[in-house]
Design a protein around this motif. Sequence first.
Motif, PDB file in Angstrom:
ATOM      1  N   HIS A  38      -5.835 -11.208 -10.674  1.00 58.35           N
ATOM      2  CA  HIS A  38      -6.744 -12.018  -9.874  1.00 58.35           C
ATOM      3  C   HIS A  38      -5.950 -13.217  -9.369  1.00 58.35           C
ATOM      4  O   HIS A  38      -5.310 -13.903 -10.158  1.00 58.35           O
ATOM      5  CB  HIS A  38      -7.925 -12.501 -10.717  1.00 58.35           C
ATOM      6  N   GLU A  39      -5.998 -13.439  -8.046  1.00 55.78           N
ATOM      7  CA  GLU A  39      -5.282 -14.569  -7.467  1.00 55.78           C
ATOM      8  C   GLU A  39      -6.275 -15.555  -6.856  1.00 55.78           C
ATOM      9  O   GLU A  39      -7.311 -15.163  -6.332  1.00 55.78           O
ATOM     10  CB  GLU A  39      -4.304 -14.104  -6.390  1.00 55.78           C
ATOM     11  N   GLY A  40      -5.907 -16.826  -6.924  1.00 54.18           N
ATOM     12  CA  GLY A  40      -6.729 -17.855  -6.315  1.00 54.18           C
ATOM     13  C   GLY A  40      -6.305 -19.226  -6.790  1.00 54.18           C
ATOM     14  O   GLY A  40      -5.377 -19.367  -7.592  1.00 54.18           O
ATOM     15  N   TRP A  41      -7.017 -20.213  -6.285  1.00 52.54           N
ATOM     16  CA  TRP A  41      -6.767 -21.601  -6.674  1.00 52.54           C
ATOM     17  C   TRP A  41      -7.661 -21.920  -7.864  1.00 52.54           C
ATOM     18  O   TRP A  41      -8.850 -21.628  -7.843  1.00 52.54           O
ATOM     19  CB  TRP A  41      -7.077 -22.535  -5.506  1.00 52.54           C
ATOM     20  N   SER A  51     -11.976 -19.626 -20.055  1.00 50.05           N
ATOM     21  CA  SER A  51     -12.348 -18.941 -18.819  1.00 50.05           C
ATOM     22  C   SER A  51     -11.812 -19.738 -17.635  1.00 50.05           C
ATOM     23  O   SER A  51     -11.868 -20.961 -17.619  1.00 50.05           O
ATOM     24  CB  SER A  51     -13.869 -18.806 -18.722  1.00 50.05           C
ATOM     25  N   VAL A  52     -11.294 -19.012 -16.645  1.00 50.06           N
ATOM     26  CA  VAL A  52     -10.650 -19.616 -15.492  1.00 50.06           C
ATOM     27  C   VAL A  52     -11.531 -19.389 -14.262  1.00 50.06           C
ATOM     28  O   VAL A  52     -11.929 -18.264 -13.979  1.00 50.06           O
ATOM     29  CB  VAL A  52      -9.259 -18.987 -15.248  1.00 50.06           C
ATOM     30  N   VAL A  53     -11.845 -20.469 -13.530  1.00 52.47           N
ATOM     31  CA  VAL A  53     -12.625 -20.368 -12.304  1.00 52.47           C
ATOM     32  C   VAL A  53     -11.644 -20.408 -11.139  1.00 52.47           C
ATOM     33  O   VAL A  53     -10.973 -21.419 -10.919  1.00 52.47           O
ATOM     34  CB  VAL A  53     -13.662 -21.503 -12.187  1.00 52.47           C
ATOM     35  N   LEU A  54     -11.563 -19.285 -10.423  1.00 54.79           N
ATOM     36  CA  LEU A  54     -10.638 -19.156  -9.300  1.00 54.79           C
ATOM     37  C   LEU A  54     -11.397 -19.203  -7.979  1.00 54.79           C
ATOM     38  O   LEU A  54     -12.488 -18.644  -7.865  1.00 54.79           O
ATOM     39  CB  LEU A  54      -9.894 -17.818  -9.373  1.00 54.79           C
ATOM     40  N   VAL A  55     -10.779 -19.831  -6.991  1.00 51.51           N
ATOM     41  CA  VAL A  55     -11.342 -19.885  -5.644  1.00 51.51           C
ATOM     42  C   VAL A  55     -10.318 -19.276  -4.699  1.00 51.51           C
ATOM     43  O   VAL A  55      -9.168 -19.707  -4.663  1.00 51.51           O
ATOM     44  CB  VAL A  55     -11.650 -21.338  -5.212  1.00 51.51           C
ATOM     45  N   ALA A  56     -10.760 -18.249  -3.961  1.00 52.11           N
ATOM     46  CA  ALA A  56      -9.905 -17.630  -2.946  1.00 52.11           C
ATOM     47  C   ALA A  56     -10.512 -17.942  -1.592  1.00 52.11           C
ATOM     48  O   ALA A  56     -11.660 -17.579  -1.314  1.00 52.11           O
ATOM     49  CB  ALA A  56      -9.819 -16.122  -3.164  1.00 52.11           C
ATOM     50  N   GLY A  61     -12.972 -18.383   7.058  1.00 57.67           N
ATOM     51  CA  GLY A  61     -13.716 -19.519   6.536  1.00 57.67           C
ATOM     52  C   GLY A  61     -14.500 -19.100   5.309  1.00 57.67           C
ATOM     53  O   GLY A  61     -14.641 -17.922   5.017  1.00 57.67           O
ATOM     54  N   GLY A  62     -14.982 -20.049   4.578  1.00 55.70           N
ATOM     55  CA  GLY A  62     -15.708 -19.739   3.353  1.00 55.70           C
ATOM     56  C   GLY A  62     -14.742 -19.473   2.209  1.00 55.70           C
ATOM     57  O   GLY A  62     -13.516 -19.553   2.369  1.00 55.70           O
ATOM     58  N   ALA A  63     -15.295 -19.161   1.074  1.00 57.46           N
ATOM     59  CA  ALA A  63     -14.474 -18.941  -0.106  1.00 57.46           C
ATOM     60  C   ALA A  63     -15.158 -17.963  -1.044  1.00 57.46           C
ATOM     61  O   ALA A  63     -16.382 -17.833  -1.041  1.00 57.46           O
ATOM     62  CB  ALA A  63     -14.217 -20.261  -0.825  1.00 57.46           C
ATOM     63  N   CYS A  64     -14.351 -17.311  -1.851  1.00 60.07           N
ATOM     64  CA  CYS A  64     -14.843 -16.394  -2.872  1.00 60.07           C
ATOM     65  C   CYS A  64     -14.519 -17.026  -4.234  1.00 60.07           C
ATOM     66  O   CYS A  64     -13.370 -17.387  -4.490  1.00 60.07           O
ATOM     67  CB  CYS A  64     -14.152 -15.045  -2.726  1.00 60.07           C
ATOM     68  N   VAL A  65     -15.533 -17.171  -5.075  1.00 58.58           N
ATOM     69  CA  VAL A  65     -15.344 -17.775  -6.388  1.00 58.58           C
ATOM     70  C   VAL A  65     -15.417 -16.678  -7.437  1.00 58.58           C
ATOM     71  O   VAL A  65     -16.323 -15.849  -7.425  1.00 58.58           O
ATOM     72  CB  VAL A  65     -16.422 -18.852  -6.673  1.00 58.58           C
ATOM     73  N   LYS A  66     -14.447 -16.684  -8.344  1.00 56.90           N
ATOM     74  CA  LYS A  66     -14.375 -15.663  -9.380  1.00 56.90           C
ATOM     75  C   LYS A  66     -14.114 -16.342 -10.719  1.00 56.90           C
ATOM     76  O   LYS A  66     -13.303 -17.262 -10.801  1.00 56.90           O
ATOM     77  CB  LYS A  66     -13.222 -14.704  -9.055  1.00 56.90           C
ATOM     78  N   VAL A  67     -14.802 -15.878 -11.761  1.00 61.06           N
ATOM     79  CA  VAL A  67     -14.574 -16.389 -13.101  1.00 61.06           C
ATOM     80  C   VAL A  67     -13.906 -15.286 -13.910  1.00 61.06           C
ATOM     81  O   VAL A  67     -14.442 -14.183 -14.034  1.00 61.06           O
ATOM     82  CB  VAL A  67     -15.891 -16.816 -13.784  1.00 61.06           C
ATOM     83  N   VAL A  68     -12.734 -15.593 -14.443  1.00 63.49           N
ATOM     84  CA  VAL A  68     -12.035 -14.657 -15.315  1.00 63.49           C
ATOM     85  C   VAL A  68     -12.274 -15.153 -16.732  1.00 63.49           C
ATOM     86  O   VAL A  68     -11.850 -16.257 -17.090  1.00 63.49           O
ATOM     87  CB  VAL A  68     -10.520 -14.593 -14.999  1.00 63.49           C
ATOM     88  N   LEU A  69     -12.973 -14.358 -17.511  1.00 62.84           N
ATOM     89  CA  LEU A  69     -13.327 -14.772 -18.861  1.00 62.84           C
ATOM     90  C   LEU A  69     -12.080 -14.931 -19.726  1.00 62.84           C
ATOM     91  O   LEU A  69     -11.153 -14.118 -19.648  1.00 62.84           O
ATOM     92  CB  LEU A  69     -14.297 -13.772 -19.490  1.00 62.84           C
ATOM     93  N   GLY A  70     -12.093 -15.967 -20.522  1.00 68.55           N
ATOM     94  CA  GLY A  70     -10.921 -16.334 -21.313  1.00 68.55           C
ATOM     95  C   GLY A  70     -10.406 -15.242 -22.221  1.00 68.55           C
ATOM     96  O   GLY A  70      -9.197 -15.068 -22.364  1.00 68.55           O
ATOM     97  N   HIS A  71     -11.305 -14.475 -22.830  1.00 68.72           N
ATOM     98  CA  HIS A  71     -10.841 -13.429 -23.748  1.00 68.72           C
ATOM     99  C   HIS A  71     -10.081 -12.317 -23.032  1.00 68.72           C
ATOM    100  O   HIS A  71      -9.337 -11.570 -23.657  1.00 68.72           O
ATOM    101  CB  HIS A  71     -12.025 -12.840 -24.532  1.00 68.72           C
ATOM    102  N   LYS A  88      -9.158 -31.995  -2.860  1.00 63.84           N
ATOM    103  CA  LYS A  88     -10.333 -32.388  -2.083  1.00 63.84           C
ATOM    104  C   LYS A  88     -11.049 -31.166  -1.518  1.00 63.84           C
ATOM    105  O   LYS A  88     -12.275 -31.106  -1.509  1.00 63.84           O
ATOM    106  CB  LYS A  88      -9.932 -33.330  -0.947  1.00 63.84           C
ATOM    107  N   LYS A  89     -10.278 -30.189  -1.055  1.00 68.16           N
ATOM    108  CA  LYS A  89     -10.856 -28.974  -0.480  1.00 68.16           C
ATOM    109  C   LYS A  89     -11.643 -28.200  -1.541  1.00 68.16           C
ATOM    110  O   LYS A  89     -12.752 -27.734  -1.284  1.00 68.16           O
ATOM    111  CB  LYS A  89      -9.748 -28.099   0.107  1.00 68.16           C
ATOM    112  N   LEU A  90     -11.082 -28.095  -2.743  1.00 68.01           N
ATOM    113  CA  LEU A  90     -11.772 -27.401  -3.829  1.00 68.01           C
ATOM    114  C   LEU A  90     -13.039 -28.144  -4.246  1.00 68.01           C
ATOM    115  O   LEU A  90     -14.100 -27.540  -4.413  1.00 68.01           O
ATOM    116  CB  LEU A  90     -10.843 -27.240  -5.038  1.00 68.01           C
ATOM    117  N   LYS A  91     -12.938 -29.455  -4.391  1.00 63.20           N
ATOM    118  CA  LYS A  91     -14.104 -30.245  -4.799  1.00 63.20           C
ATOM    119  C   LYS A  91     -15.204 -30.182  -3.754  1.00 63.20           C
ATOM    120  O   LYS A  91     -16.387 -30.183  -4.090  1.00 63.20           O
ATOM    121  CB  LYS A  91     -13.707 -31.693  -5.068  1.00 63.20           C
TER     122      LYS A  91
END
Length: 174
Positions: A38-41, A51-56, A61-71, A88-91
Motif C-alpha cells: 500500500h502506497e500513500g502519504w 495502524s497507519v492512515v495513508l492518503v493517496a 483531484g480528491g484523495a483516497c484514504v486507506k487504513v492499514v491495520l497495525g497487526h 498542510k495539504k494532508l491536514k
Amino acid sequence: MLVNLSWLANLPVSMMPQEWRKFVNHEVKVTAHDNQQHEGWVFTVDPVSASVVLVAFQEKGGACVKVVLGHAVREVQVLREGDEEMEKKLKSLFTPAGSQSFSAKELKERKESLRSWLEKNLIPVTDEGDVLRVANVLTISAPYGAEQCISSNEIILARVQSLVDSNPGQKDQK
C-alpha cells in the motif's frame, strides 16, 4: 529508508510513539504480512495499534484514504520525505469546510484574551503551555473557544462555555 517491522508479528506493538511519528507526512510503501503493498502519504499512525492512515492523492483531484491495520504491517519504506506544504495539504483533507486556522501569534492572543477574561470574572485559571486549566477540573485547548472546553463536570463545563462565548476579546476573531 527501510524499516523492518517483522518483529511485530510475535510481539505486542511496542514501538514508541515518537518512533511512529517519524513516518507522518512522508510518502511510504507499507508491506503487509500477506505481501500486499500500500502506497500513500502517512496522515497519522496510531501509537497503540500501529495502524497507519495513508492518503493517496488522485490525478483528477480528491484523495483516497486507506487504513492499514497495525497487526498486518510487516515493513514501512519511506519513498519521499514530506514538507510543510504536504503537511498542510494532508491536514486540509480532514479540516471541516469553513473552519478557521490561526497563526501562532493569533492563538497566543486568543489564549491571553480568554485567560484575562476568565480572571476578570474571578475564575481560577492557570496557563499550562498550549492549554488553559480552570480550577483543575476543566481544560481549554487551542483555538480557545467554547468547543475546546473539556470537563467531566457538566455544570462547570456549561458555565465556562457560556463565559467563553461571551468573551468580548474574541468576538471579532470568530
